[in-house]
Design a protein around this motif. Sequence first.
Motif, short mmCIF file in Angstrom:
data_model
loop_
_atom_site.label_atom_id
_atom_site.label_comp_id
_atom_site.label_asym_id
_atom_site.label_seq_id
_atom_site.Cartn_x
_atom_site.Cartn_y
_atom_site.Cartn_z
N LEU A 499 0.81 -1.22 0.00
CA LEU A 499 0.00 0.00 0.00
C LEU A 499 0.84 1.27 0.00
O LEU A 499 0.28 2.37 -0.12
CB LEU A 499 -0.94 0.00 1.20
N LEU A 500 2.16 1.14 0.14
CA LEU A 500 3.02 2.31 0.04
C LEU A 500 2.99 2.85 -1.38
O LEU A 500 2.89 2.10 -2.36
CB LEU A 500 4.46 1.95 0.42
N ALA A 501 3.06 4.18 -1.50
CA ALA A 501 2.95 4.82 -2.82
C ALA A 501 4.02 4.32 -3.78
O ALA A 501 3.77 4.15 -4.98
CB ALA A 501 3.03 6.33 -2.66
N ASP A 502 5.22 4.07 -3.26
CA ASP A 502 6.32 3.63 -4.12
C ASP A 502 6.13 2.21 -4.65
O ASP A 502 6.78 1.82 -5.62
CB ASP A 502 7.65 3.70 -3.35
N ASN A 503 5.23 1.45 -4.02
CA ASN A 503 5.05 0.05 -4.41
C ASN A 503 3.71 -0.20 -5.10
O ASN A 503 3.25 -1.34 -5.17
CB ASN A 503 5.15 -0.85 -3.17
N SER A 504 3.09 0.86 -5.59
CA SER A 504 1.77 0.71 -6.22
C SER A 504 1.82 -0.19 -7.45
O SER A 504 0.85 -0.90 -7.75
CB SER A 504 1.21 2.08 -6.61
#
Length: 764
Positions: A499-504
């Motif tokens: 759910l982290l933005a970098d792992n979308s």
Amino acid sequence: MSSFDTPRHKFRFKRDALRYDFITRDNTPNLLKLLETDGCLSLVKVESPTVTLPRIKALTTGSVPQFIDVVLNLLNTESATDSIIHQAVRYGKKIVFYGDDTWLKLYPNIFLRSEGTTSFYVYDYTEVDDNVTRNVWDELSRNDWDIMILHYLGLDHIGHITGPFSPLVKPKLQEMDEIVKKIYDLTLSENRIILVTGDHGMKDSGGHGGTTYSETRVPFLLLGESCSNDILSQSDIPLIISTFMGLSFPSNSIGKISTKILSSIKLEKLLYALNYNSLLLANKSDVCSEDIIKASDMYYSFLKGGDSSGVNEIVSLYDSCLRRMNSDLTHHSVTQDAVSLVFAIIALIYCLTGSILTILDVRNGIYSSEIIMFVIILICLLFKINRIFVVIFCLITVLLTINNLKQTLQHLFGTKIHLDIVLILSLNILHAISMAASSFIEEEHQIWYFYFTTFLLANYNKNNNIQVIIVLFLFRIIKQLNQTGDKWAAEPDISQWLLLADNSLYLHVLYIVSLVLIGIYCLKSICTNNLNKLITLIILVLIYSLKIYSPNYIILGQTIWYLIFINLAVTFKINILSLINTWILISTLLYRPQNLILIPFCIYTSRILSQRIESELILTISHLWLGNALYFCQGHSNSLASIDIGAGYVGLRDYNPVYVLLQLLSHTYSLPILSNLLLLYHCNNINVWNILAVFRLLIVFVTILISFVQRHHLFIWSVFAPKILLESSHTLMLLIQILIHHAFVFVIKLKKKNKFNLHVKVSI
């Protein structure tokens, strides 16, 4: 206490899910600056259950609500009796309210002006607060009210959707901080008090309802009076407010006043409040009756002579006694109807033994006597039938149970049972017995993870071992998808990382892979015609669009729901496959993207188990273990805080209790239900319902029995009561599955009979 000087206006600014650690320099700079010169910040300990309705009752009545209020919170049907609200009205105070409409259900026709907002539509965290704020500025221009209560919901909704560490939390807290500051500045010239508190906190995973520190610790900020910080119980707050306003205390209150927070009031008034509080609690507890008498004698002597030399001793005696009585009353606030509990336990034993006899083919008929038993139980408990009748019925039930046990033992001793069956049955019984320990309930997922993986390893020595290795490897990963339980619930997991933005990108890939696997299974193994396949494919594409690009698009959610039921209608042939297809699509719609991979894993594992296990009993138990293990992999636990409230609002514009409850139950128990449907497809035997019913009754019976034995345990409300509630809802879902399956079987038999009759008529 009408002799007190009362402030003209009192604001009660309530934030839903306001954790104590949310009050920081970054989040609430204005509040903390005001507290330095004109107020204090206290820590409030919140009792379980940490849901809105019981917490509002504690904030207004000073009592400790019962756990049944969790259900009443969802139904929103109960109204309060005596409270600080009622006392204020009796003293001629006029109250205005804006916010959570739970207040309007608890206190109907009491407020001078009010406007409620639904507390259950969790996707709205903007308008739900704007509707409150727009009324505040209008009310500040009027002078016909004495108390204003504001209950903001946006923070709670953000927590349910994205959690307490969401980037949405800080702006929302700063928004509330600015509103309080503006109210403070606009009323600076008035004799007023502003209180800011929360009904409950927020779990690190975003929900609430449990007993973690972050759920049970909220702030209590007081602006407008000189005071000192203190540590309070939530039941203390109504008495503190009553003392400031010169109101009588709520009659059911078990709270205590705080001398630190009330340090600014006159000594005579403080002593009067302490004496009043002690007499109120002394009528309910005799913990320190001698000290109360001594303190009262000293207080009356002070009133007669005015000698203040012993005032500190009087305050100390009162304060010590109030704390002891409050602790005693809180501990004994839980009341149970012992006769009803014993009655329920005896009836469950009878149902359990009767179901076992049905499985063993000792008697004919399915659930007939057990259903009658449940109906009688409900009648007795709901309508409070005379105790003599209850006792007579218990005796009859005991005799029937003894007869069932006799038949069961006679059958078992005359039947050869394999060792592997005895072992598996023993493990299920051992799991049920483990519920006697609160730590085993809190960490129950560990039991099912161990059972499931051990069972797979026990089947390793058969053919196609590579399949078992694949399942074990995948399970090792997905059980880290969502941390659950109590000890490690706050630890990082795969879902948080995704759910982290970098792992979308990784989240999108996982979601697409899950949808593709589900699509392949449905299109190749389930769908019966081309139209069925086309609609299924459209549904999966629309679900992807909804979850990834527009999760709050209500019309799209409603469209998907319509298509799912249209898809069931165009199947033409209603059977177990059509039910599996419909349930998979419903689950896919309700699931969060990171959890969807659990559905294809369940399907694949079920197929492997059905290929390797011949015994109907062992196959049923293996699917039972699979469903339970995946239930916890989804992030659930035996805490109400783990329930994903957001899943109840897919395709809904506002709160509808029936639709929300159905979607919540469907999401929560989707994987156990899917494993049951897959089991029925592979086994194709109605007897699997009997087996599942026995183990369901076993765990419910043991849970109720243990909770009855430990009803005075420290963790009765925080551990055992939530377990009973969750197991009861699980049992309800199994009952619904059984009824639906029997209804389909009846329809199929009816169609066959009609075809036969038609064929006979044509032949003639």
